[in-house]
Design an enzyme around this catalytic site. Sequence first.
Site, PDB file in Angstrom:
ATOM      1  N   CYS A 428       0.828  -1.202   0.000  1.00 56.46           N
ATOM      2  CA  CYS A 428       0.000   0.000   0.000  1.00 56.46           C
ATOM      3  C   CYS A 428       0.867   1.258   0.000  1.00 56.46           C
ATOM      4  CB  CYS A 428      -0.935   0.032   1.213  1.00 56.46           C
ATOM      5  SG  CYS A 428      -1.918   1.530   1.211  1.00 56.46           S
ATOM      6  N   CYS A 471      -9.203   1.435   6.239  1.00 53.73           N
ATOM      7  CA  CYS A 471      -9.631   0.318   5.391  1.00 53.73           C
ATOM      8  C   CYS A 471     -10.113  -0.904   6.181  1.00 53.73           C
ATOM      9  CB  CYS A 471      -8.510  -0.073   4.433  1.00 53.73           C
ATOM     10  SG  CYS A 471      -8.083   1.261   3.313  1.00 53.73           S
TER      11      CYS A 471
HETATM   12 FE1  SRM Z   1      -9.194   1.139   1.321  1.00 58.02          FE
HETATM   13  C1  SRM Z   1      -7.252   3.359  -0.283  1.00 58.02           C
HETATM   14  C2  SRM Z   1      -7.025  -1.308   0.617  1.00 58.02           C
HETATM   15  C3  SRM Z   1     -11.501  -1.108   2.290  1.00 58.02           C
HETATM   16  C4  SRM Z   1     -10.933   3.619   2.920  1.00 58.02           C
HETATM   17  N1  SRM Z   1      -7.466   1.060   0.270  1.00 58.02           N
HETATM   18  C5  SRM Z   1      -6.850   2.085  -0.366  1.00 58.02           C
HETATM   19  C6  SRM Z   1      -5.675   1.581  -1.234  1.00 58.02           C
HETATM   20  C7  SRM Z   1      -6.218   1.302  -2.603  1.00 58.02           C
HETATM   21  C8  SRM Z   1      -4.427   2.490  -1.252  1.00 58.02           C
HETATM   22  C9  SRM Z   1      -4.302   3.521  -2.329  1.00 58.02           C
HETATM   23  O1  SRM Z   1      -5.245   4.302  -2.609  1.00 58.02           O
HETATM   24  O2  SRM Z   1      -3.215   3.586  -2.915  1.00 58.02           O
HETATM   25  C10 SRM Z   1      -5.343   0.292  -0.457  1.00 58.02           C
HETATM   26  C11 SRM Z   1      -4.653  -0.805  -1.259  1.00 58.02           C
HETATM   27  C12 SRM Z   1      -3.703  -1.585  -0.379  1.00 58.02           C
HETATM   28  C13 SRM Z   1      -3.094  -2.759  -1.021  1.00 58.02           C
HETATM   29  O3  SRM Z   1      -1.856  -2.753  -1.223  1.00 58.02           O
HETATM   30  O4  SRM Z   1      -3.780  -3.728  -1.315  1.00 58.02           O
HETATM   31  C14 SRM Z   1      -6.684  -0.028   0.170  1.00 58.02           C
HETATM   32  N2  SRM Z   1      -9.283  -0.821   1.300  1.00 58.02           N
HETATM   33  C15 SRM Z   1      -8.254  -1.666   1.076  1.00 58.02           C
HETATM   34  C16 SRM Z   1      -8.618  -3.094   1.432  1.00 58.02           C
HETATM   35  C17 SRM Z   1      -7.951  -4.135   0.549  1.00 58.02           C
HETATM   36  C18 SRM Z   1      -8.277  -3.312   2.919  1.00 58.02           C
HETATM   37  C19 SRM Z   1      -8.215  -4.725   3.399  1.00 58.02           C
HETATM   38  O5  SRM Z   1      -7.250  -5.019   4.077  1.00 58.02           O
HETATM   39  O6  SRM Z   1      -9.125  -5.515   3.137  1.00 58.02           O
HETATM   40  C20 SRM Z   1     -10.145  -3.008   1.301  1.00 58.02           C
HETATM   41  C21 SRM Z   1     -10.640  -3.261  -0.089  1.00 58.02           C
HETATM   42  C22 SRM Z   1     -12.126  -3.232  -0.162  1.00 58.02           C
HETATM   43  C23 SRM Z   1     -12.716  -3.653  -1.471  1.00 58.02           C
HETATM   44  O7  SRM Z   1     -12.676  -4.832  -1.775  1.00 58.02           O
HETATM   45  O8  SRM Z   1     -13.278  -2.796  -2.164  1.00 58.02           O
HETATM   46  C24 SRM Z   1     -10.362  -1.541   1.643  1.00 58.02           C
HETATM   47  N3  SRM Z   1     -10.943   1.255   2.322  1.00 58.02           N
HETATM   48  C25 SRM Z   1     -11.683   0.183   2.733  1.00 58.02           C
HETATM   49  C26 SRM Z   1     -12.634   0.582   3.714  1.00 58.02           C
HETATM   50  C27 SRM Z   1     -13.580  -0.337   4.473  1.00 58.02           C
HETATM   51  C28 SRM Z   1     -14.908  -0.442   3.808  1.00 58.02           C
HETATM   52  O9  SRM Z   1     -15.144   0.155   2.757  1.00 58.02           O
HETATM   53  O10 SRM Z   1     -15.771  -1.146   4.342  1.00 58.02           O
HETATM   54  C29 SRM Z   1     -12.466   1.948   3.895  1.00 58.02           C
HETATM   55  C30 SRM Z   1     -13.215   2.833   4.924  1.00 58.02           C
HETATM   56  C31 SRM Z   1     -14.604   3.125   4.537  1.00 58.02           C
HETATM   57  C32 SRM Z   1     -14.672   4.352   3.702  1.00 58.02           C
HETATM   58  O11 SRM Z   1     -14.485   4.243   2.492  1.00 58.02           O
HETATM   59  O12 SRM Z   1     -14.858   5.441   4.260  1.00 58.02           O
HETATM   60  C33 SRM Z   1     -11.400   2.360   3.014  1.00 58.02           C
HETATM   61  N4  SRM Z   1      -9.124   3.182   1.267  1.00 58.02           N
HETATM   62  C34 SRM Z   1      -9.879   4.009   2.045  1.00 58.02           C
HETATM   63  C35 SRM Z   1      -9.446   5.366   1.832  1.00 58.02           C
HETATM   64  C36 SRM Z   1     -10.022   6.632   2.522  1.00 58.02           C
HETATM   65  C37 SRM Z   1     -11.197   7.152   1.792  1.00 58.02           C
HETATM   66  C38 SRM Z   1     -11.686   8.466   2.368  1.00 58.02           C
HETATM   67  O13 SRM Z   1     -12.880   8.710   2.338  1.00 58.02           O
HETATM   68  O14 SRM Z   1     -10.885   9.258   2.829  1.00 58.02           O
HETATM   69  C39 SRM Z   1      -8.367   5.308   0.917  1.00 58.02           C
HETATM   70  C40 SRM Z   1      -7.537   6.474   0.374  1.00 58.02           C
HETATM   71  C41 SRM Z   1      -8.222   7.197  -0.734  1.00 58.02           C
HETATM   72  O15 SRM Z   1      -9.273   6.817  -1.245  1.00 58.02           O
HETATM   73  O16 SRM Z   1      -7.679   8.233  -1.104  1.00 58.02           O
HETATM   74  C42 SRM Z   1      -8.191   3.924   0.587  1.00 58.02           C
HETATM   75 FE1  SF4 Z   2      -3.288   1.399   3.014  1.00 58.24          FE
HETATM   76 FE2  SF4 Z   2      -5.861   1.480   3.656  1.00 58.24          FE
HETATM   77 FE3  SF4 Z   2      -4.163   0.413   5.330  1.00 58.24          FE
HETATM   78 FE4  SF4 Z   2      -4.123   3.034   4.894  1.00 58.24          FE
HETATM   79  S1  SF4 Z   2      -5.733   1.910   5.866  1.00 58.24           S
HETATM   80  S2  SF4 Z   2      -2.367   1.647   5.052  1.00 58.24           S
HETATM   81  S3  SF4 Z   2      -4.722   3.098   2.716  1.00 58.24           S
HETATM   82  S4  SF4 Z   2      -4.614  -0.363   3.267  1.00 58.24           S
END
Ligand code: SRM
Ligand code: SF4
Length: 560
Positions: A428, A471
């Site tokens: 990430c 996340c």
């Molecule tokens: Fe997430 C960004 C992984 C669920 C809020 N998330 C990322 C990224 C893509 C990093 C990036 O933008 O460069 C991460 C990739 C890491 C990697 O190397 O794999 C990442 N998010 C994940 C996952 C894989 C976490 C996990 O361990 O399971 C989840 C994938 C879900 C899916 O299948 O679609 C994941 N992310 C979530 C959740 C939980 C949920 O949705 O239930 C959240 C919080 C809920 C929400 O959206 O408010 C979440 N991810 C974020 C955010 C912050 C968004 C915001 O509103 O500020 C980011 C950053 C962004 O979007 O700029 C982000």
């Molecule tokens: Fe990456 Fe999401 Fe974990 Fe932050 S919370 S380190 S964006 S996977």
Amino acid sequence: MPKQSVEQIKAESGGLAGSLADELTNDLDHFSDAAKQLLKFHGIYQQEDRDQRKERGQPKEHSFMIRSRIPGGQLSAEQYLTHDRLASEYANDTLRITTRQTFQFHGVIRDELPHTLRALNQALVTTFGACGDIVRNVIACPAPSNDPQRTAVQAFATYLTRALYPQTRSYHQIWLDGEEILNDPVIAEPLYGPTYLPRKFKIAIAFPGDNCVDVFTNDVGLIAVFDDLGVLIGFNLLAGGGMGMTHNNPDTYARLADVIGFITPDQAVDAVKAIVTVHRDFGDRENRKHARLKYILEEWGVERFRDELEKRLSFRLAPARSVPEFQVEDHLGWHALDDGQWYLGLPIENGRIADFGAYRLRSGLRAMVEQFRLSVRLTPQQSLILNGIHDADRTAIETLIHDYGIKTVEQFSNLRRYGLACVALPTCGLAITEAERVFPSVISEFEQVLTEIGLPNESISMRITGCPNGCARPYVAEIAFVGRSLDKYTIFLGGSAVGTRLALPFMDLVPLDQLTTVLRPVLRAFGETRLDGEAFGDFVHRVGIPSLRILVSSYESAAD
Ligand code: SRM
Ligand code: SF4
């Protein structure tokens, strides 16, 4: 040339195509900044291995994360086996179940992207819309059931995903057909328009009394409502939840969704589409940190939001119905269905499916799915359900579980069982600290503390993330560690075990190796003074963060 904003990139992309097709044929291992933004809509993130970067210094070596879109987490045996095969052929030999019931591949190189996407599409799985400023994978309670009313609610996750699908053909043209891209800037996207949404948009569907999807953390939540005969009469409609925040930026915050009203099943698609258009039209397109739907809800309040919504609908929203209180359900262990079949929920620590020495999780799952053609469901707790097990096959499945050294829920403490960690390092790009890789040992340390204080199998929801984006939905956990600076975390306490209350910041900049030191006195006080049956989060909420901070003042003075 000045850097383009994401809004400009979307506007000029001609239906999310941009220069992706051209860049795929150059001799680089990565895409340009603009193309990188568009890739996300196609379910792909450009990444690098941050461990290698530390060791090697520049230049970067790029690889890609691919996220499938799996509504409600439901996969056929064939689809599961395709993912498993591709993990070896093109990725890093692991499959990662996400907190939104999908699979991620890590470590795919650029030239293998089309092969991977084509193979997934042949198995009828897309990655389009898994990421990007668009409605993402719709999640739903995955518990198998024979009740047609419940299965209809689960199938609605797929229906809704399709109803909200973008119209552009660019995904097919670039990755699947290789057709010529018609770079038409005025692609008709009746729902989204040419610049799509200001930010990501998430939807979850929950059953009454079972909040396994953390419904209040979504942009839109639907809680199914049944009548006394078990017939689905509609959904309570929620809007404006979200977790992401930025440290030291009070304009960003985690928020629980508000209850907006009640809708019948035939009003549901229109109501959700109308909310999407409110986000499209009023979401902040200047500041991406302030662009989620939750900020509109916070700034307008529910009344104004409901008025705006009703202007876009041909019906008025009815008042929300009363629903039973939520419980924690993770659907693990053996469960009988009333047609003589079974399902088995297996805990997958941090959602990572791999072979780990004698714990041959990935090989064992493959063997069971292949031999018994079991369908699979991914849970929002990053675990996995094997479904469609005939009574006659139960013993053979148990033998395979034993032979492959697969752990069942009985071998997990409750702390480990209900724990969640995000991916964080090394893939990430936003991670500040470790999460997934350190969580197993953090849990072990806390298991020891709980044993010391006489609560060896206490059920506490503990979550960790490598940055404040949230996340693993840390801000609804009873205990959360949120990456703050190198190897240091902010501790949040006091969410409810059932995801209906936000946790509050407790202590900042706590080093990884001091997490148990800081929380031991709090856990001890919980053991000694909890009310009958009181959960840890409720104890924190009752006693209050300031009183609990006093318990650890000795740590603070030691740290000074
Ligand atoms: Fe997430 C960004 C992984 C669920 C809020 N998330 C990322 C990224 C893509 C990093 C990036 O933008 O460069 C991460 C990739 C890491 C990697 O190397 O794999 C990442 N998010 C994940 C996952 C894989 C976490 C996990 O361990 O399971 C989840 C994938 C879900 C899916 O299948 O679609 C994941 N992310 C979530 C959740 C939980 C949920 O949705 O239930 C959240 C919080 C809920 C929400 O959206 O408010 C979440 N991810 C974020 C955010 C912050 C968004 C915001 O509103 O500020 C980011 C950053 C962004 O979007 O700029 C982000
Ligand atoms: Fe990456 Fe999401 Fe974990 Fe932050 S919370 S380190 S964006 S996977």
